[in-house]
Write a protein that holds these residues in place. Structure first.
Motif, PDB file in Angstrom:
ATOM      1  N   UNK A   5       0.831  -1.194   0.000  1.00 56.89           N
ATOM      2  CA  UNK A   5       0.000   0.000   0.000  1.00 56.89           C
ATOM      3  C   UNK A   5       0.872   1.253   0.000  1.00 56.89           C
ATOM      4  N   UNK A   6       1.972   1.219   0.728  1.00 57.25           N
ATOM      5  CA  UNK A   6       2.874   2.365   0.794  1.00 57.25           C
ATOM      6  C   UNK A   6       3.503   2.650  -0.576  1.00 57.25           C
ATOM      7  N   UNK A   7       3.927   1.604  -1.271  1.00 55.39           N
ATOM      8  CA  UNK A   7       4.522   1.777  -2.597  1.00 55.39           C
ATOM      9  C   UNK A   7       3.483   2.304  -3.581  1.00 55.39           C
ATOM     10  N   UNK A   8       2.256   1.785  -3.504  1.00 60.48           N
ATOM     11  CA  UNK A   8       1.188   2.251  -4.383  1.00 60.48           C
ATOM     12  C   UNK A   8       0.925   3.737  -4.149  1.00 60.48           C
ATOM     13  N   UNK A   9       0.844   4.140  -2.881  1.00 62.17           N
ATOM     14  CA  UNK A   9       0.595   5.544  -2.562  1.00 62.17           C
ATOM     15  C   UNK A   9       1.732   6.432  -3.059  1.00 62.17           C
ATOM     16  N   UNK A  10       2.961   5.969  -2.942  1.00 63.80           N
ATOM     17  CA  UNK A  10       4.118   6.729  -3.427  1.00 63.80           C
ATOM     18  C   UNK A  10       4.034   6.906  -4.947  1.00 63.80           C
ATOM     19  N   UNK A  11       3.726   5.815  -5.662  1.00 65.17           N
ATOM     20  CA  UNK A  11       3.619   5.895  -7.121  1.00 65.17           C
ATOM     21  C   UNK A  11       2.494   6.841  -7.546  1.00 65.17           C
TER      22      UNK A  11
END
Length: 81
Positions: A5-11
């Protein structure tokens, strides 16, 4: 590979709310994912979408092995029920 979820939000932050995963080896999306813009999953090995997924813009599933959509999927403000 599972996207966190953190990587998705960053992208999404880096891409004006859009999440472009086309052509990646990401095979699973995190629960609780909400995309404010477009979600492009074309040419990925993803076989299912997570429960509760919301997409504010367009959803591209071309050339994926997804064969069914969950009942609570919401795309562009519309629910598929």
């Amino acid at each position: 590979m599972k996207l966190t979820l953190e990587e998705a939000q960053k992208r999404m932050y880096e891409n004006n709310g859009n999440l472009d995963l086309r052509g990646t080896d990401i095979a699973a999306l995190p629960e609780g994912l909400s995309v404010s813009g477009d979600l492009d999953l074309s040419k990925t090995p993803i076989t299912a979408l997570p429960e509760g997924l919301t997409v504010g813009g367009n959803l591209n599933l071309r050339n994926t092995p997804i064969t069914a959509l969950q009942a609570d999927l919401a795309v562009g403000g519309e629910a598929f029920r």
